[in-house]
Design a protein around this motif. Structure first.
Motif, short mmCIF file in Angstrom:
data_model
loop_
_atom_site.label_atom_id
_atom_site.label_comp_id
_atom_site.label_asym_id
_atom_site.label_seq_id
_atom_site.Cartn_x
_atom_site.Cartn_y
_atom_site.Cartn_z
N VAL A 16 2.39 -35.33 4.87
CA VAL A 16 3.08 -36.90 4.90
C VAL A 16 2.02 -37.36 5.50
O VAL A 16 1.53 -38.74 5.11
N LEU A 17 1.39 -37.02 6.65
CA LEU A 17 0.56 -37.99 7.48
C LEU A 17 -0.83 -38.16 6.49
O LEU A 17 -1.26 -39.34 6.65
N GLU A 18 -1.27 -37.20 5.89
CA GLU A 18 -2.59 -37.46 5.24
C GLU A 18 -2.29 -38.63 4.05
O GLU A 18 -3.14 -39.35 3.87
N ARG A 19 -1.32 -38.43 3.40
CA ARG A 19 -0.92 -39.46 2.40
C ARG A 19 -0.61 -41.15 3.25
O ARG A 19 -0.94 -42.10 2.51
N ALA A 20 -0.29 -41.02 4.20
CA ALA A 20 0.17 -42.21 4.94
C ALA A 20 -1.04 -42.78 5.53
O ALA A 20 -1.04 -44.19 5.67
N ALA A 38 -7.97 -39.40 15.14
CA ALA A 38 -6.92 -39.16 15.95
C ALA A 38 -5.45 -38.21 15.73
O ALA A 38 -5.02 -37.68 16.41
N VAL A 39 -5.31 -38.33 14.20
CA VAL A 39 -4.12 -37.86 13.89
C VAL A 39 -4.04 -36.48 12.99
O VAL A 39 -3.35 -35.43 13.36
N LEU A 40 -5.06 -36.11 12.29
CA LEU A 40 -5.35 -35.16 11.65
C LEU A 40 -5.85 -33.81 12.15
O LEU A 40 -6.59 -34.00 13.21
N ASP A 41 -5.62 -32.85 11.72
CA ASP A 41 -6.45 -31.52 12.38
C ASP A 41 -6.09 -31.02 13.65
O ASP A 41 -7.30 -30.75 14.61
N GLY A 42 -4.97 -31.14 14.13
CA GLY A 42 -4.85 -30.65 15.63
C GLY A 42 -3.42 -31.19 16.19
O GLY A 42 -2.64 -32.12 15.26
N GLY A 43 -2.99 -30.60 17.20
CA GLY A 43 -1.74 -30.98 17.69
C GLY A 43 -0.63 -30.09 17.38
O GLY A 43 -0.64 -29.29 16.42
N LYS A 44 0.33 -29.72 18.30
CA LYS A 44 1.53 -28.95 18.06
C LYS A 44 2.50 -29.45 17.08
O LYS A 44 3.42 -28.84 16.58
N ARG A 45 2.37 -30.73 16.93
CA ARG A 45 3.54 -31.37 15.87
C ARG A 45 4.97 -31.18 16.51
O ARG A 45 5.83 -31.12 15.77
N MET A 46 5.01 -31.10 17.79
CA MET A 46 6.36 -30.81 18.54
C MET A 46 7.34 -31.85 18.08
O MET A 46 8.42 -31.76 17.78
N ARG A 47 7.11 -33.22 18.19
CA ARG A 47 7.59 -34.44 17.71
C ARG A 47 8.30 -34.38 16.62
O ARG A 47 9.44 -34.58 15.97
#
Length: 293
Positions: A16-20, A38-47
């Motif tokens: 979804v993020l990749e498309r957005a 800043a957005v892709l390839d990292g993060g826990k995606r907790m939210r």
């Protein structure tokens, strides 16, 4: 099992993020590259996981939840970009890679954060729900991101830096409730609002989310003391170096761990009436306070 659902949701939100996000080959390329960095390839995606867990617990489809899940993650990513700037925390490592202002430059980092925030509300405005739910979600995210939420908490954090010894625990709790807790609470609320839950259910979910938000930050505080940069994906030990107000600094490590145990009980009791429907939310709550990075 919760873990299989979480893995599937992570794959889903990445897509979804990749498309957005704007394509890097499109102009302005530097800005688009910084946003994707800043957005892709990292993060826990907790939210996003909280959005999906709360929404599906009460009958919302994953398709309906994609927009709020992506929106809250974009707001989180923008906040990290700005938080890492030299004028704020002046950090060089985030999610195991150079921060945006290091990889690009300060001006681009500021613009990337601004653009990510705008994109979050654009996605949420197009969420496939009725108008009343869409407006409620927009309002929820706006409050959580602004002066009454994340930005207000960051301002309090800046004021407290260098003056940690003078801060009382209730003041620190309020700082954390705004800086970290508001967006985590909004994540749960966005999922619940997308599902159209009743007011009493939302209040109980708020109790869970408030405890989760505080627990998440206390665990962050402990990891900054006990973790290492490679495992954390960000610079360890910066809180003490900058004399930041943290729970370990104010009440010590043992008392901080005890507070996490108390918050675990609050979360469990808040979700108890929902039974198995809330199993994934319960698992995320435990993950927030037990994680190692």
């Amino acid at each position: 099992m919760p873990e299989s659902a979480f893995a599937a949701w992570r794959v889903r939100i990445e897509a979804v993020l990749e498309r957005a996000l704007p394509l890097p080959e499109h102009s302005p390329r530097r800005l688009h590259g910084a946003m994707r960095h800043a957005v892709l390839d990292g993060g826990k995606r907790m939210r996003p996981l909280l959005v999906y867990a709360a929404g599906t617990a009460f009958g919302a489809s994953e398709t309906v939840l994609d927009a709020p899940a992506a929106a809250v993650e974009l707001i989180h990513a923008y906040s990290l970009v700005h938080d890492d700037l030299p004028a704020m925390d002046d950090d060089s490592l985030r999610r195991g890679k150079p921060t945006v202002h290091v990889a690009f430059d300060e001006a681009t980092a500021i613009l990337a954060g601004d653009a990510l925030q705008s994109l979050a509300f654009e996605l949420l405005a197009d969420a496939p729900v009725n108008d009343a739910r869409r407006v409620a979600m927009l309002r929820e995210l706006a409050i959580a991101a602004g002066a009454a939420g994340m930005c207000g908490g960051q301002a309090l954090d800046i004021d407290a830096t260098g003056n940690a010894a003078t801060m009382a625990v209730p003041e620190l709790q309020r700082l954390h409730a705004l800086k970290t807790g508001a967006l985590l609470r909004a994540s749960v609320r966005l999922g619940a609002l997308a599902a159209g839950v009743e007011a009493d259910t939302l209040q109980r979910l708020d109790r869970f989310a408030d405890a989760l938000g505080l627990g998440f930050q206390i665990r962050d505080d402990l990891l900054d003391v006990e973790g290492d940069s490679a495992a954390l994906g960000k610079t360890a030990g910066k809180d003490a170096a900058q004399d930041k107000a943290t729970f370990p600094a104010l009440i010590g490590l043992a008392a901080s761990r005890a507070r996490l145990d108390e918050l675990a009980v609050v979360m469990r009791e808040a979700l108890a009436p929902f039974g198995d429907a809330a199993a994934r939310l319960d698992a995320l709550g435990h993950r927030a306070i037990d994680r190692s990075h």
